[in-house]
Motif scaffolding. Structure first.
Motif, mmCIF file in Angstrom:
data_model
loop_
_atom_site.group_PDB
_atom_site.id
_atom_site.type_symbol
_atom_site.label_atom_id
_atom_site.label_comp_id
_atom_site.label_asym_id
_atom_site.label_seq_id
_atom_site.Cartn_x
_atom_site.Cartn_y
_atom_site.Cartn_z
ATOM 1 N N VAL A 597 0.859 -1.184 0.000
ATOM 2 C CA VAL A 597 0.000 0.000 0.000
ATOM 3 C C VAL A 597 0.896 1.235 0.000
ATOM 4 C CG1 VAL A 597 -1.805 1.253 1.240
ATOM 5 C CG2 VAL A 597 -1.795 -1.252 1.261
ATOM 6 N N HIS A 598 0.599 2.199 -0.897
ATOM 7 C CA HIS A 598 1.395 3.416 -1.020
ATOM 8 C C HIS A 598 0.761 4.540 -0.196
ATOM 9 C CE1 HIS A 598 4.092 2.128 -4.373
ATOM 10 N NE2 HIS A 598 3.139 1.210 -4.487
ATOM 11 N N PHE A 599 1.575 5.148 0.642
ATOM 12 C CA PHE A 599 1.139 6.273 1.463
ATOM 13 C C PHE A 599 1.817 7.530 0.913
ATOM 14 C CE2 PHE A 599 0.542 2.512 3.908
ATOM 15 C CZ PHE A 599 -0.549 2.738 4.731
ATOM 16 N N LYS A 600 1.012 8.435 0.357
ATOM 17 C CA LYS A 600 1.562 9.617 -0.313
ATOM 18 C C LYS A 600 1.114 10.895 0.392
ATOM 19 C CE LYS A 600 1.800 7.512 -4.909
ATOM 20 N NZ LYS A 600 1.377 7.612 -6.312
ATOM 21 N N ARG A 601 2.070 11.824 0.526
ATOM 22 C CA ARG A 601 1.741 13.118 1.107
ATOM 23 C C ARG A 601 0.753 13.854 0.215
ATOM 24 N NH1 ARG A 601 6.676 16.789 3.154
ATOM 25 N NH2 ARG A 601 5.148 18.361 2.543
ATOM 26 N N SER A 602 -0.111 14.619 0.851
ATOM 27 C CA SER A 602 -1.104 15.388 0.094
ATOM 28 C C SER A 602 -0.407 16.402 -0.815
ATOM 29 C CB SER A 602 -2.027 16.124 1.068
ATOM 30 O OG SER A 602 -2.879 16.987 0.363
ATOM 31 N N PHE A 757 5.854 6.709 1.483
ATOM 32 C CA PHE A 757 6.391 5.399 1.849
ATOM 33 C C PHE A 757 5.431 4.297 1.430
ATOM 34 C CE2 PHE A 757 3.935 6.889 5.442
ATOM 35 C CZ PHE A 757 3.282 5.765 5.947
ATOM 36 N N VAL A 758 5.966 3.073 1.436
ATOM 37 C CA VAL A 758 5.173 1.900 1.050
ATOM 38 C C VAL A 758 5.183 0.910 2.209
ATOM 39 C CG1 VAL A 758 4.961 -0.024 -0.570
ATOM 40 C CG2 VAL A 758 5.799 2.201 -1.364
ATOM 41 N N LYS A 759 4.017 0.366 2.534
ATOM 42 C CA LYS A 759 3.910 -0.613 3.617
ATOM 43 C C LYS A 759 3.119 -1.821 3.138
ATOM 44 C CE LYS A 759 5.152 0.459 8.011
ATOM 45 N NZ LYS A 759 5.905 -0.438 8.876
ATOM 46 N N PHE A 774 -2.990 14.550 5.906
ATOM 47 C CA PHE A 774 -1.688 15.015 5.449
ATOM 48 C C PHE A 774 -1.102 13.972 4.486
ATOM 49 C CE2 PHE A 774 2.984 15.646 6.354
ATOM 50 C CZ PHE A 774 3.090 16.841 5.644
ATOM 51 N N TYR A 775 -1.502 12.697 4.690
ATOM 52 C CA TYR A 775 -1.224 11.617 3.739
ATOM 53 C C TYR A 775 -2.560 11.143 3.174
ATOM 54 C CZ TYR A 775 3.700 11.037 5.073
ATOM 55 O OH TYR A 775 5.045 11.222 5.270
ATOM 56 N N ASN A 776 -2.497 10.491 2.016
ATOM 57 C CA ASN A 776 -3.740 10.028 1.386
ATOM 58 C C ASN A 776 -4.405 8.884 2.148
ATOM 59 O OD1 ASN A 776 -1.743 8.147 0.754
ATOM 60 N ND2 ASN A 776 -2.595 7.688 -1.271
ATOM 61 N N ARG A 777 -3.641 8.238 3.018
ATOM 62 C CA ARG A 777 -4.188 7.210 3.905
ATOM 63 C C ARG A 777 -3.356 7.164 5.177
ATOM 64 N NH1 ARG A 777 -2.895 4.521 -0.999
ATOM 65 N NH2 ARG A 777 -5.119 4.361 -1.357
#
Length: 905
Positions: A597-602, A757-759, A774-777
């Motif tokens: 899962v990709h966590f991207k800053r807004s 980051f990716v988790k 602040f992140y998309n998830r």
């Protein structure tokens, strides 16, 4: 090499959760605990006092009384995830119980030789270090019917005694301990009766392994235990559970390795190994089918047999009572027009056909071994640099597959090892001697020339037995001994429970079809945090990336990820009632990471600018000083101790005169009653020393408190008075600590490190926050956090919010504290239309009330109170809200604060 003893907070809490049950007990001495030459354990507390102590511990540990399964029995339960050190916890509890109460007789009851050897190893390994802490060493021995003099010493000795024994040593009437007609009896009574007169405290290690059968309960009762204390991760029977450390808690706190499930099996491959379409019938009723599958009986026995007639919608897991089939719900039973063959389709996408050739299990074993060896070499290269030896464990279903004239698994292992070795060793070939040396196996050959993992037979194979069961230090060290050379350990069921090694980094289960070893037991062999060549535990930082993580256990099952995880979650549900208490897992299939899962800053500039302003206010670091007001502490303690009321030790004497006795009953006349004060006898206690030790206060401070205390109640019952006095003083100490706690700003700040980051996580471990995050998830730890994130993301008054990073830690006297959420809210002024920002930090809990001691642990309350002072030091810019149960409560409280701030302005 010597394994180092650690002082771990969670272990100390588990120890106190047993020791404090006996708070107020009169200390056992020669004078009050010795009769007819037998030294016994004596408990002077009433059932009511014990029950009160247990409830106090539950409150402190945040365990609901229903979860604790309170019963009026002399039993306690400690539930600790495998790999978190329960053996050391109960050993240290024994030392503490002698230190505080003078209890001297302890029996550690184990279900197998493998576990017994592990216990004896632990006692030996930490003997010297424990003596340095406590100033004494108990007499420890392994029960043997050939050395009954040690049992005699156990009964008579004043010094603390620990007897380690298996259930099998006394679980039938013909066992020597039960025999009443022998020449060497103790005082003409059976040895088991003599042991019973000592009222031993029985530590039950893995009691679910046969200690709760009707016969076992009867035999253990003969030992007449003062208390039975159960220790396991997977209790089937639990009574008075005073401590609980779930798999999720230990995983989240970094107390065990993280888990990677590396699969090599495809869904249809798995189905052909585990299922056969036997029969179909197409009559007046809907089309039905019988499927041959692995059924699990109530006793846990596994059998491959036909199901009843099944139809569309039937779930194979429920029909067979086998959780590995829970994802197999029939969607269609059909006969092909083209081929004329019957098939059964399932909702998970699997389809099986009549007369279908069974999958080749050896191909799957080969893939499992291939990936196990690859993972082993990859980890070995990284770990060796840090002085950590890598071990791998392989479970097999038939011993003959490893040791026989045609050892299929051993041959596959050698073949794969030879193929992969050059890739990691500069194209060099391994020698036959090297390949033999790196393998260790827990099997033996019986007199009938059969191979087995039976413990008695195994023990005769001394070199291997010693290497695997006795020489844990050798297995985790580099060198020239047999155990030093071993890297791969092959075994059957005997190492499935109770045995573990901190440097097991990879586990594979090779079986024809269905593994009878429980998933939690299987994983548990390798969960413990690893040690280096100096015997020191090596922990990962909380912020470590998955690629850099040292403590990662790779499990390579013979089934799909869905099947493996479903079984694991069912085991968790069976114990905890829901699957959320289980440890998190990542999934890799044939080397390819799954569930990424990709966590991207807004990319929203408004959100980014607002968060940077918020972080500038939040990121200032603080430190603290604690200034105790000794005079206040002494005065408050004196006042508190003078409120203690100890009931007189009295006996009620009443008289009734019988007038007549008839068929209708007795006619009597009440003659009156009187209460008489009795003189109680207690062992000598040093009041100052006891209170000083219990509270940590100096002798001088303790003497000043005692000087102005009315000691009349102390004289009535010294142990009870000390128990109550210590508890009162400790509460006052904590309150004075908070009162005297002062935070001040340092020159340091927390870094602004917020990158994409990716988790590897499943959908239950995060919440999408596309609107205001602040992140998309956002990663979440609980249902409460997920619901809070949802509420914040949908609120138009929120500019941005995020889960605070793990490195944002506030120092407190009782450990670092990491709050949950940071939020930026906006409010437009009605007067001038100007928009202002307001900053909040939130701690979510299962309550909105800071005084709700059922929902909050004492440590959580004090950390929140410390954090309040920290945020006051940061200034009015950041408002701290804790505890918060739901988003709506936060919004209401935040609105009050915002209105107050606007009015002040």
């Amino acid at each position: 090499m010597e394994l180092k003893l650690e002082l771990l907070e969670y272990q100390e809490t588990a120890i106190k959760s047993i020791v404090n049950v006996f708070e107020g007990n009169d200390k056992n001495t020669f004078d009050n605990a010795c009769t007819d030459g037998i030294r016994s354990n004596i408990c002077s507390l009433s059932k009511e006092q014990l029950a009160e102590n247990i409830k106090s511990i539950l409150l402190e540990n945040g365990i609901d009384e229903e979860v604790a399964k309170l019963e009026e029995v002399l039993e306690l339960t400690i539930e600790m995830e495998t790999g978190t050190g329960k053996t050391l916890v109960y050993i240290k509890s024994i030392y503490e119980m002698f230190k505080h109460y003078g209890f001297t007789k302890f029996i550690i009851l184990v279900p197998s030789v493998a576990i017994r050897q592990g216990v004896l190893n632990t006692l030996t390994t930490f003997k010297k270090q424990l003596e340095e802490i406590y100033g004494f060493t108990p007499k420890v021995f392994e029960y043997s019917s050939k050395r009954l003099n040690k049992v005699t010493n156990f009964v008579e000795e004043q010094h603390p005694q620990i007897m380690v024994m298996t259930l099998a040593s006394f679980n039938s009437e013909d066992k020597i301990l039960n025999q009443a007609k022998r020449e060497d009896l103790f005082a003409n009574i059976p040895f088991i009766e003599a042991i019973g007169r000592t009222n031993p405290i029985i530590i039950m290690d893995e009691p679910q392994e046969g200690m709760d059968t009707t016969n076992s309960i009867k035999q253990i009762a003969k030992l007449n235990p003062l208390f039975k204390i159960r220790y396991s991760a997977t209790h089937k029977v639990a009574k008075n559970k005073t401590y609980r450390l779930t798999p999720y808690d230990s995983y989240k706190q970094g107390l065990v390795k993280k888990i990677e499930v590396l699969t090599v099996t495809e869904k249809n491959d798995e189905a052909t190994l585990k299922l056969e379409l036997s029969e179909t019938k197409n009559g007046k009723n809907p089309i039905q089918a019988k499927i041959k599958a692995w059924h699990q009986s109530a006793s846990g026995k596994i059998e491959f047999k036909n199901t009843k007639w099944l139809k569309d919608g039937d779930n194979l897991g429920k029909v067979t009572n086998n959780p590995s089939y829970l994802k197999y719900t029939i969607s269609r039973i059909n006969k092909s027009l083209r081929t004329g063959k019957w098939s059964v389709s399932f909702h998970n996408g699997v389809e099986i056909f009549e007369k279908q050739a069974s999958g080749n299990v050896q191909n799957i074993w080969a893939l499992q071994l291939e990936w196990l060896i690859v993972r082993h070499f990859t980890k070995k290269q990284k770990l060796q640099e840090k002085g950590i030896k890598c071990l791998s464990l392989i479970f097999i279903d038939k011993v003959a597959n490893y040791v026989s004239d045609e050892p299929i698994i051993k041959n596959l292992f050698i073949k794969k090892y030879k193929e992969i070795y050059p890739e990691f060793h500069d194209n060099k070939e391994p020698t036959a001697e090297h390949i033999e040396m790196i393998q260790g196996s827990y099997f033996a050959k019986t007199t009938k020339n059969e191979f087995t993992d039976n413990e008695t037979s195994m023990r005769k194979n001394k070199d291997v037995f010693d290497a695997i069961l006795k020489d844990k230090e050798g297995l985790v060290s580099y060198g020239d001994s047999v155990s030093n050379k071993i890297e791969f350990i092959f075994s059957h069921s005997a190492l499935g429970v109770g045995w573990d090694n901190p440097n097991i980094f990879n586990i594979a289960t090779l079986s024809n079809s269905f593994s009878e070893i429980k998933k939690r037991q299987e994983i548990g062999r390798g969960l413990r945090i690893c040690v280096d060549s100096n015997g020191q535990r090596v922990y990962d930082k909380h912020t470590v990336s998955d690629d850099e993580r040292i403590n990662q256990l790779t499990v390579i099952p013979n089934e799909t990820y869905e099947t493996f995880v479903t079984q694991y979650q069912e085991e968790i549900k069976e114990v905890y009632g829901h699957s959320g208490a289980g440890a998190g897992m990542t999934h890799t299939h044939k080397g390819e990471k799954q569930n990424e899962v990709h966590f991207k800053r807004s990319e929203n500039e408004t959100i980014n600018k607002a968060f940077k302003r918020f972080w500038n206010a939040l990121a200032k670091k603080t430190n603290y000083t604690v200034g105790f007001d000794e005079a206040s502490l002494i005065k408050r303690s004196q006042e508190a101790l003078n409120t203690i009321e100890i009931a007189d030790y009295v006996a009620e004497v009443s008289s009734r005169t019988i007038g007549s006795i008839t068929e209708e009953g007795i006619v009597d006349e009440f003659g009156g009653k009187e209460n008489y004060k009795l003189k109680a006898h207690f062992s000598a206690l040093d009041l100052v020393e006891e209170i000083s030790e219990n509270t940590g206060l100096s002798y001088n401070t303790t003497i000043k408190i005692i000087d102005e205390t009315n000691l009349e109640n102390f004289a009535k019952n010294p142990p009870q008075f000390i128990h109550q006095a210590s508890a009162l003083i400790k509460n006052i100490e904590l309150e004075e600590m908070i009162r005297g706690l002062d935070y001040h700003l340092t020159d340091e700040t927390f870094p602004f490190e917020f990158n994409d980051f990716v988790k590897q996580v499943d959908s239950s471990q995060y919440r999408d926050t596309p609107n205001r995050g602040f992140y998309n998830r956002m990663l979440t730890d609980s249902y409460i956090e997920r619901q809070f994130a949802l509420g914040a993301d949908l609120d138009d008054e929120i500019i941005c919010f995020m889960k605070l990073p793990a490195y944002y830690k506030i120092p407190t006297p009782i450990g670092n504290y990491n709050p949950d959420f940071g939020i930026v809210m906006k409010r437009k002024s009605l007067r001038d239309g100007k928009e202002s920002e307001f900053y909040f930090v939130i701690e979510t809990k299962g309550t909105n009330d800071i005084n709700d001691k059922k929902a909050l642990k004492e440590s959580e309350i004090y950390k929140i109170e410390c954090a309040l002072k920290h945020f006051v030091t940061l200034g009015v810019e950041v408002q701290y809200k804790a505890p918060v149960k739901d988003y709506q409560y936060f919004k209401t409280e935040a609105t009050k604060d915002i209105n107050a701030l606007i009015e002040e302005a």
